[in-house]
Design a protein around this motif. Structure first.
Motif, PDB file in Angstrom:
ATOM      1  N   ARG A  46       5.413  -8.951  11.894  1.00 52.36           N
ATOM      2  CA  ARG A  46       4.814  -8.108  12.940  1.00 52.36           C
ATOM      3  C   ARG A  46       3.475  -7.531  12.498  1.00 52.36           C
ATOM      4  N   ARG A  47       3.356  -7.232  11.220  1.00 47.95           N
ATOM      5  CA  ARG A  47       2.113  -6.664  10.692  1.00 47.95           C
ATOM      6  C   ARG A  47       1.094  -7.736  10.327  1.00 47.95           C
ATOM      7  N   GLY A  48       1.528  -9.005  10.335  1.00 44.70           N
ATOM      8  CA  GLY A  48       0.617 -10.099  10.015  1.00 44.70           C
ATOM      9  C   GLY A  48       0.276 -10.184   8.536  1.00 44.70           C
ATOM     10  N   ILE A  49       1.237  -9.774   7.687  1.00 42.91           N
ATOM     11  CA  ILE A  49       1.033  -9.851   6.239  1.00 42.91           C
ATOM     12  C   ILE A  49       2.166 -10.647   5.618  1.00 42.91           C
ATOM     13  N   SER A  50       1.981 -11.029   4.380  1.00 43.87           N
ATOM     14  CA  SER A  50       3.030 -11.779   3.691  1.00 43.87           C
ATOM     15  C   SER A  50       4.145 -10.836   3.254  1.00 43.87           C
ATOM     16  N   LEU A  51       5.308 -11.404   3.031  1.00 42.71           N
ATOM     17  CA  LEU A  51       6.429 -10.619   2.510  1.00 42.71           C
ATOM     18  C   LEU A  51       6.059 -10.040   1.142  1.00 42.71           C
ATOM     19  N   GLN A  52       5.346 -10.794   0.345  1.00 44.34           N
ATOM     20  CA  GLN A  52       4.932 -10.320  -0.978  1.00 44.34           C
ATOM     21  C   GLN A  52       4.038  -9.084  -0.851  1.00 44.34           C
ATOM     22  N   ASP A  53       3.104  -9.096   0.092  1.00 45.65           N
ATOM     23  CA  ASP A  53       2.239  -7.934   0.294  1.00 45.65           C
ATOM     24  C   ASP A  53       3.040  -6.728   0.786  1.00 45.65           C
ATOM     25  N   LEU A  54       4.015  -6.966   1.665  1.00 48.81           N
ATOM     26  CA  LEU A  54       4.860  -5.879   2.151  1.00 48.81           C
ATOM     27  C   LEU A  54       5.665  -5.287   0.996  1.00 48.81           C
ATOM     28  N   MET A  55       6.192  -6.148   0.138  1.00 51.39           N
ATOM     29  CA  MET A  55       6.964  -5.673  -1.011  1.00 51.39           C
ATOM     30  C   MET A  55       6.076  -4.893  -1.985  1.00 51.39           C
ATOM     31  N   ALA A  56       4.850  -5.338  -2.193  1.00 50.71           N
ATOM     32  CA  ALA A  56       3.925  -4.615  -3.070  1.00 50.71           C
ATOM     33  C   ALA A  56       3.666  -3.220  -2.514  1.00 50.71           C
ATOM     34  N   GLU A  57       3.506  -3.132  -1.195  1.00 48.50           N
ATOM     35  CA  GLU A  57       3.308  -1.832  -0.553  1.00 48.50           C
ATOM     36  C   GLU A  57       4.522  -0.931  -0.783  1.00 48.50           C
ATOM     37  N   ALA A  58       5.708  -1.502  -0.619  1.00 52.28           N
ATOM     38  CA  ALA A  58       6.941  -0.728  -0.817  1.00 52.28           C
ATOM     39  C   ALA A  58       7.078  -0.275  -2.268  1.00 52.28           C
ATOM     40  N   PHE A  59       6.783  -1.151  -3.213  1.00 49.18           N
ATOM     41  CA  PHE A  59       6.885  -0.785  -4.629  1.00 49.18           C
ATOM     42  C   PHE A  59       5.888   0.313  -4.974  1.00 49.18           C
ATOM     43  N   ASN A  60       4.679   0.237  -4.423  1.00 49.04           N
ATOM     44  CA  ASN A  60       3.689   1.281  -4.667  1.00 49.04           C
ATOM     45  C   ASN A  60       4.147   2.617  -4.077  1.00 49.04           C
ATOM     46  N   ASP A  61       4.799   2.582  -2.914  1.00 53.64           N
ATOM     47  CA  ASP A  61       5.337   3.810  -2.321  1.00 53.64           C
ATOM     48  C   ASP A  61       6.405   4.422  -3.228  1.00 53.64           C
ATOM     49  N   VAL A  62       7.257   3.593  -3.816  1.00 52.98           N
ATOM     50  CA  VAL A  62       8.288   4.082  -4.739  1.00 52.98           C
ATOM     51  C   VAL A  62       7.639   4.698  -5.978  1.00 52.98           C
ATOM     52  N   LEU A  63       6.620   4.037  -6.504  1.00 52.51           N
ATOM     53  CA  LEU A  63       5.927   4.583  -7.673  1.00 52.51           C
ATOM     54  C   LEU A  63       5.340   5.962  -7.359  1.00 52.51           C
ATOM     55  N   ARG A  64       4.683   6.098  -6.211  1.00 50.61           N
ATOM     56  CA  ARG A  64       4.116   7.392  -5.810  1.00 50.61           C
ATOM     57  C   ARG A  64       5.215   8.441  -5.680  1.00 50.61           C
ATOM     58  N   LYS A  65       6.338   8.059  -5.042  1.00 47.60           N
ATOM     59  CA  LYS A  65       7.462   8.975  -4.832  1.00 47.60           C
ATOM     60  C   LYS A  65       7.962   9.542  -6.156  1.00 47.60           C
ATOM     61  N   HIS A  66       7.901   8.734  -7.206  1.00 46.71           N
ATOM     62  CA  HIS A  66       8.417   9.148  -8.507  1.00 46.71           C
ATOM     63  C   HIS A  66       7.314   9.617  -9.456  1.00 46.71           C
ATOM     64  N   GLY A  67       6.149   9.931  -8.896  1.00 46.34           N
ATOM     65  CA  GLY A  67       5.087  10.524  -9.673  1.00 46.34           C
ATOM     66  C   GLY A  67       4.296   9.558 -10.537  1.00 46.34           C
ATOM     67  N   GLU A  68       4.404   8.276 -10.246  1.00 53.98           N
ATOM     68  CA  GLU A  68       3.658   7.249 -10.999  1.00 53.98           C
ATOM     69  C   GLU A  68       2.450   6.812 -10.184  1.00 53.98           C
ATOM     70  N   SER A  69       1.473   6.267 -10.854  1.00 51.18           N
ATOM     71  CA  SER A  69       0.295   5.751 -10.158  1.00 51.18           C
ATOM     72  C   SER A  69       0.617   4.402  -9.525  1.00 51.18           C
ATOM     73  N   PRO A  70       0.170   4.175  -8.286  1.00 44.79           N
ATOM     74  CA  PRO A  70       0.364   2.851  -7.682  1.00 44.79           C
ATOM     75  C   PRO A  70      -0.446   1.807  -8.444  1.00 44.79           C
ATOM     76  N   ILE A  71       0.079   0.612  -8.491  1.00 42.15           N
ATOM     77  CA  ILE A  71      -0.528  -0.465  -9.288  1.00 42.15           C
ATOM     78  C   ILE A  71      -1.392  -1.369  -8.433  1.00 42.15           C
ATOM     79  N   GLY A  72      -1.044  -1.582  -7.199  1.00 44.24           N
ATOM     80  CA  GLY A  72      -1.725  -2.553  -6.352  1.00 44.24           C
ATOM     81  C   GLY A  72      -0.849  -3.768  -6.178  1.00 44.24           C
ATOM     82  N   LYS A  73      -1.477  -4.911  -5.944  1.00 50.14           N
ATOM     83  CA  LYS A  73      -0.698  -6.149  -5.710  1.00 50.14           C
ATOM     84  C   LYS A  73      -0.246  -6.761  -6.998  1.00 50.14           C
TER      85      LYS A  73
END
Length: 73
Positions: A46-73
């Motif tokens: 629906r967003r027109g992105i790859s599953l890998q990009d969506l997962m990278a976004e989700a992992f970065n959100d988890v890192l932020r939630k736990h006080g870590e710096s987001p890494i990117g893709k």
């Protein structure tokens, strides 16, 4: 052939066999329900992105939630 040399040759041959987009990257995988898989695939589509990009976004959100710096893709 010494072990270190064999490891280097194996590493080089694996790098040559990998598509350029995978060189220097490491796979992260998990087993999820069929419902989770479908939901993630549909969200990415629906967003027109790859599953890998969506997962990278989700992992970065988890890192932020736990006080870590987001890494990117």
């Amino acid at each position: 052939m010494p072990v270190a040399s064999a490891e280097i040759v194996q590493s080089q041959s694996q790098a040559q066999a990998s598509p350029p987009s995978r060189i220097g990257r490491k796979a992260i995988s998990g087993y999820f329900s069929q419902e989770m898989s479908l939901a993630m695939h549909l969200c990415a589509r629906r967003r027109g992105i790859s599953l890998q990009d969506l997962m990278a976004e989700a992992f970065n959100d988890v890192l932020r939630k736990h006080g870590e710096s987001p890494i990117g893709k």
